[in-house]
Scaffold this motif. Sequence first.
Motif, PDB file in Angstrom:
ATOM      1  N   THR A  36       0.754  -1.097  -0.041  1.00  0.00           N
ATOM      2  CA  THR A  36      -0.189   0.296   0.017  1.00  0.00           C
ATOM      3  C   THR A  36       0.827   1.240   0.163  1.00  0.00           C
ATOM      4  OG1 THR A  36      -0.023  -0.223   2.505  1.00  0.00           O
ATOM      5  CG2 THR A  36      -1.693  -1.309   1.209  1.00  0.00           C
ATOM      6  N   GLN A  37       0.542   2.462  -0.315  1.00  0.00           N
ATOM      7  CA  GLN A  37       0.965   3.268  -0.215  1.00  0.00           C
ATOM      8  C   GLN A  37       0.834   4.556   0.647  1.00  0.00           C
ATOM      9  OE1 GLN A  37      -0.085   6.452  -3.661  1.00  0.00           O
ATOM     10  NE2 GLN A  37       1.498   7.692  -3.399  1.00  0.00           N
ATOM     11  N   GLY A  38       2.339   5.566   1.069  1.00  0.00           N
ATOM     12  CA  GLY A  38       2.275   5.944   2.061  1.00  0.00           C
ATOM     13  C   GLY A  38       1.528   7.259   2.687  1.00  0.00           C
ATOM     14  N   THR A  39       1.166   7.660   3.549  1.00  0.00           N
ATOM     15  CA  THR A  39      -0.118   8.377   3.643  1.00  0.00           C
ATOM     16  C   THR A  39       1.344   9.885   4.186  1.00  0.00           C
ATOM     17  OG1 THR A  39      -0.437   7.479   6.124  1.00  0.00           O
ATOM     18  CG2 THR A  39      -1.629   7.180   4.595  1.00  0.00           C
ATOM     19  N   ASP A  40       0.361  10.798   4.558  1.00  0.00           N
ATOM     20  CA  ASP A  40       0.967  12.373   4.671  1.00  0.00           C
ATOM     21  C   ASP A  40       2.118  12.654   3.826  1.00  0.00           C
ATOM     22  OD1 ASP A  40      -1.014  12.200   7.080  1.00  0.00           O
ATOM     23  OD2 ASP A  40       0.678  10.833   7.994  1.00  0.00           O
ATOM     24  N   LYS A  41       2.914  13.307   4.650  1.00  0.00           N
ATOM     25  CA  LYS A  41       4.621  13.252   3.522  1.00  0.00           C
ATOM     26  C   LYS A  41       5.180  12.044   2.467  1.00  0.00           C
ATOM     27  CE  LYS A  41       6.718  16.404   6.025  1.00  0.00           C
ATOM     28  NZ  LYS A  41       7.833  16.560   7.732  1.00  0.00           N
ATOM     29  N   MET A  42       4.897  11.256   2.361  1.00  0.00           N
ATOM     30  CA  MET A  42       5.031   9.779   1.666  1.00  0.00           C
ATOM     31  C   MET A  42       3.555   9.590   0.980  1.00  0.00           C
ATOM     32  SD  MET A  42       7.610   6.875   3.986  1.00  0.00           S
ATOM     33  CE  MET A  42       8.118   7.709   5.695  1.00  0.00           C
ATOM     34  N   ALA A  43       2.558  11.078   0.536  1.00  0.00           N
ATOM     35  CA  ALA A  43       1.212  10.489  -0.612  1.00  0.00           C
ATOM     36  C   ALA A  43       1.998  11.120  -1.317  1.00  0.00           C
ATOM     37  CB  ALA A  43      -0.111  10.650   0.178  1.00  0.00           C
ATOM     38  N   THR A  44       2.667  11.905  -1.102  1.00  0.00           N
ATOM     39  CA  THR A  44       2.664  12.923  -2.349  1.00  0.00           C
ATOM     40  C   THR A  44       3.647  12.274  -3.719  1.00  0.00           C
ATOM     41  OG1 THR A  44       2.835  14.907  -1.321  1.00  0.00           O
ATOM     42  CG2 THR A  44       3.659  14.428  -3.425  1.00  0.00           C
ATOM     43  N   PRO A  45       3.212  11.834  -4.821  1.00  0.00           N
ATOM     44  CA  PRO A  45       4.004  11.273  -5.618  1.00  0.00           C
ATOM     45  C   PRO A  45       5.427  11.863  -6.319  1.00  0.00           C
ATOM     46  CG  PRO A  45       1.916  11.509  -6.852  1.00  0.00           C
ATOM     47  CD  PRO A  45       1.644  12.351  -4.997  1.00  0.00           C
TER      48      PRO A  45
END
Length: 303
Positions: free
Chosen positions: A256-265
């Motif tokens: 799964t993809q990260g959230t917060d700062k780690m959600a920006t591609p």
Amino acid sequence: MFQQLPSLNAIKAFESAARLNSFKDAANELNVTPTAISHQIRTLEDSLKIRLFERKTRAVTLTKEGELLAASANQSLQDLLSTINQLKGSPRTLTISTTNSFAAMWLVPNLAGFQQQHPGIDIQIRAEESLIDMEHDRRVDMAIRYGEPPKQLETKALIHQPLIQESIGFFATPDYWKKHSKNTSEAVFFCTQWKNSKLPNLGIEETIKSIVEDTQPNIRYFHDENLTAQAALSGQGIAIISHLAVENSIKNGWLTQGTDKMATPITGLHYYLVIPKRIQTNQAAIRFKKWLQSTLAKNKPVN
């Protein structure tokens, strides 16, 4: 009218040897012996009363006369092949060259969709990191490449078709996120360090450092995107990787993809198609190109 022309077999043998700079490689391409290639070329030279190759101990090089004939022979055979393909309704086998990671992580998992639509077309995949000479190597019909498409999208012999610009994200197993989503200082990050040194730097390391502000991040590198993904799938860390590469793993809930700062591609490079003009009217090639474009368009990453 054409009585003075040499045999087609002799022209094919010469063209292959000239293009590959090797009698042995020409023999492999044409499924004959090197002796047969040498005999065909010697017969051709005798009939023309000119020398086409300078023969050295371990190599052959074209003479000026050989270069002139090689250019004409290559173009003539390409034109003949294109016409024959049109008359036959095109060959039913396509050989596609692409990188190991794209083949293993996207093309093979999605290829069943193409086979269902076109069961009569056989797709052969050559997964390799070296670049194929698409202009001259007829063992490959099309290539899917990674990087920036050439500014000149069409040359005398090749067409470059942009496919999709990748989006790079932070991916890990659900369990790994539970342990490290809030404490990134202890997380391990996996990146792909491409063997092609000409590819531009996307600033991925700088992005990681901006996220892990309090300490030096633990970054490990692989030379193959497939290995980067496998490290994340095994629960060892966070892979910074293309959405395309982990598309199947996301669908299955393995990553799964990260959230917060780690959600920006992170905006990545392009995948593009290289098509020799000699097969641009090949119906199997046209259908594969259309399927590839439509399938990639449907599977754009969800941010």
